[in-house]
Design an enzyme around this catalytic site. Structure first.
Site, PDB file in Angstrom:
ATOM      1  CE1 TYR A  73      -3.832  -2.138  -0.079  1.00 31.77           C
ATOM      2  CE2 TYR A  73      -2.987  -3.154   1.911  1.00 31.77           C
ATOM      3  CZ  TYR A  73      -3.871  -3.149   0.856  1.00 31.77           C
ATOM      4  OH  TYR A  73      -4.797  -4.155   0.729  1.00 31.77           O
TER       5      TYR A  73
HETATM    6  C1  LIG Z   1      -0.361  -7.961  -2.054  1.00 29.73           C
HETATM    7  C2  LIG Z   1      -1.027  -8.478  -3.336  1.00 29.73           C
HETATM    8  C3  LIG Z   1      -2.490  -8.042  -3.321  1.00 29.73           C
HETATM    9  C4  LIG Z   1      -0.309  -7.867  -4.544  1.00 29.73           C
HETATM   10  O1  LIG Z   1      -0.958  -8.292  -5.735  1.00 29.73           O
HETATM   11  P1  LIG Z   1      -0.139  -8.534  -7.106  1.00 29.73           P
HETATM   12  O2  LIG Z   1      -1.124  -8.727  -8.189  1.00 29.73           O
HETATM   13  O3  LIG Z   1       0.857  -9.622  -6.914  1.00 29.73           O
HETATM   14  O4  LIG Z   1       0.646  -7.158  -7.240  1.00 29.73           O
HETATM   15  P2  LIG Z   1       0.901  -6.352  -8.582  1.00 29.73           P
HETATM   16  O5  LIG Z   1       1.451  -7.263  -9.631  1.00 29.73           O
HETATM   17  O6  LIG Z   1      -0.324  -5.585  -8.943  1.00 29.73           O
HETATM   18  O7  LIG Z   1       2.024  -5.348  -8.100  1.00 29.73           O
HETATM   19  C5  LIG Z   1       1.939  -4.025  -8.485  1.00 29.73           C
HETATM   20  C6  LIG Z   1       3.122  -3.290  -7.929  1.00 29.73           C
HETATM   21  O8  LIG Z   1       3.187  -3.445  -6.502  1.00 29.73           O
HETATM   22  C7  LIG Z   1       4.478  -3.892  -6.135  1.00 29.73           C
HETATM   23  N1  LIG Z   1       4.331  -4.773  -4.993  1.00 29.73           N
HETATM   24  C8  LIG Z   1       3.663  -5.957  -4.941  1.00 29.73           C
HETATM   25  N2  LIG Z   1       3.732  -6.460  -3.675  1.00 29.73           N
HETATM   26  C9  LIG Z   1       4.449  -5.565  -2.956  1.00 29.73           C
HETATM   27  C10 LIG Z   1       4.870  -5.491  -1.613  1.00 29.73           C
HETATM   28  N3  LIG Z   1       4.532  -6.423  -0.724  1.00 29.73           N
HETATM   29  N4  LIG Z   1       5.596  -4.421  -1.219  1.00 29.73           N
HETATM   30  C11 LIG Z   1       5.926  -3.429  -2.072  1.00 29.73           C
HETATM   31  N5  LIG Z   1       5.544  -3.422  -3.363  1.00 29.73           N
HETATM   32  C12 LIG Z   1       4.820  -4.479  -3.793  1.00 29.73           C
HETATM   33  C13 LIG Z   1       5.006  -4.613  -7.367  1.00 29.73           C
HETATM   34  O9  LIG Z   1       6.410  -4.652  -7.377  1.00 29.73           O
HETATM   35  C14 LIG Z   1       4.458  -3.750  -8.481  1.00 29.73           C
HETATM   36  O10 LIG Z   1       5.251  -2.584  -8.617  1.00 29.73           O
HETATM   37  P3  LIG Z   1       5.429  -1.815 -10.028  1.00 29.73           P
HETATM   38  O11 LIG Z   1       4.038  -1.602 -10.585  1.00 29.73           O
HETATM   39  O12 LIG Z   1       6.112  -0.551  -9.662  1.00 29.73           O
HETATM   40  O13 LIG Z   1       6.224  -2.764 -10.852  1.00 29.73           O
HETATM   41  C15 LIG Z   1      -0.919 -10.023  -3.480  1.00 29.73           C
HETATM   42  O14 LIG Z   1       0.434 -10.395  -3.405  1.00 29.73           O
HETATM   43  C16 LIG Z   1      -1.705 -10.820  -2.433  1.00 29.73           C
HETATM   44  O15 LIG Z   1      -2.852 -11.199  -2.668  1.00 29.73           O
HETATM   45  N6  LIG Z   1      -1.057 -11.151  -1.277  1.00 29.73           N
HETATM   46  C17 LIG Z   1      -1.673 -11.964  -0.245  1.00 29.73           C
HETATM   47  C18 LIG Z   1      -2.752 -11.212   0.479  1.00 29.73           C
HETATM   48  C19 LIG Z   1      -2.329  -9.832   0.949  1.00 29.73           C
HETATM   49  O16 LIG Z   1      -1.226  -9.618   1.431  1.00 29.73           O
HETATM   50  N7  LIG Z   1      -3.258  -8.866   0.826  1.00 29.73           N
HETATM   51  C20 LIG Z   1      -2.974  -7.488   1.175  1.00 29.73           C
HETATM   52  C21 LIG Z   1      -4.037  -6.875   1.976  1.00 29.73           C
HETATM   53  S1  LIG Z   1      -4.328  -7.578   3.572  1.00 29.73           S
END
Ligand SMILES: CC(C)(COP(=O)(O)OP(=O)(O)OC[C@H]1O[C@@H](n2cnc3c(N)ncnc32)[C@H](O)[C@@H]1OP(=O)(O)O)[C@@H](O)C(=O)NCCC(=O)NCCS
Length: 170
Positions: free
Chosen positions: A140
């Protein structure tokens, strides 16, 4: 922030919630076992990104919330009226299925939630999130969310800021 590469729709009974696997058992179980009750009781709305085969690739939830002015950073408070609370919308959960991670879907779901919240005729100052851990909080922060000084896993993004970022992307 990307636009959703999938169709994002309100969750309904036509989607199979059993096979969703984000790697977070709590988030998977919530989708499987609890979300429909929360929707029925009007304590959460749930939106899903679906593939052409009608599989759920990601989901998020939204609900009304409020932020205590006393909890916000001083720099934010200075720009707000002196009410005890300001209205917000909480994205309680966001999860992407492991098969779709790292392809921009998490970012697209966040953009969808921000647009949906900003389009509402009911005012909200910010989208707030409860990050489940530091890694989620980093995700976030990557998009400009600001942590509450005394609760680093609760973060918010003023909708005015979010909308100007999204508008510059178009
Ligand atoms: C966190 C989550 C929602 C990210 O979804 P994702 O589809 O893998 O992420 P994206 O591919 O859209 O990433 C977009 C950007 O965020 C960045 N990013 C992804 N995870 C990140 C993290 N933990 N910390 C920092 N940046 C992150 C990516 O590097 C990417 O950056 P860029 O656009 O500059 O290249 C996913 O990993 C998830 O479902 N995790 C498990 C549940 C969770 O943690 N939910 C969060 C809310 S409680």
């Amino acid at each position: 922030m990307n636009k959703a590469p999938f169709l994002v729709k309100p969750l309904d009974a036509s989607y199979d919630r059993r096979i969703f696997c984000s790697g977070s058992p709590l988030l998977d179980r919530y989708l499987r076992e609890q979300v429909t009750q929360d929707i029925r009781r009007r304590v959460a709305a749930c939106f899903v990104a679906v593939t052409d085969e009608q599989c759920i690739a990601a989901y998020y939830t939204l609900a009304s919330a409020s932020l205590l002015l006393a909890d916000l950073p001083i720099a934010t408070v200075k720009k707000l009226p002196r009410y005890p609370t300001v209205p917000a919308v909480r994205m309680g959960r966001l999860a992407v299925d492991q098969a779709f991670k790292g392809q921009g879907l998490g970012s697209a779901m966040l953009a969808d939630a921000l647009e949906r919240t900003a389009r509402s005729e009911i005012a909200a100052f910010a989208l707030m999130v409860d990050a489940k851990d530091d890694i989620a909080a980093d995700f976030y922060r990557h998009y400009g969310f600001i942590a509450l000084p005394d609760s680093p896993l609760t973060l918010f993004l003023p909708l005015a800021t979010a909308l100007s970022v999204l508008a510059n992307k178009d």
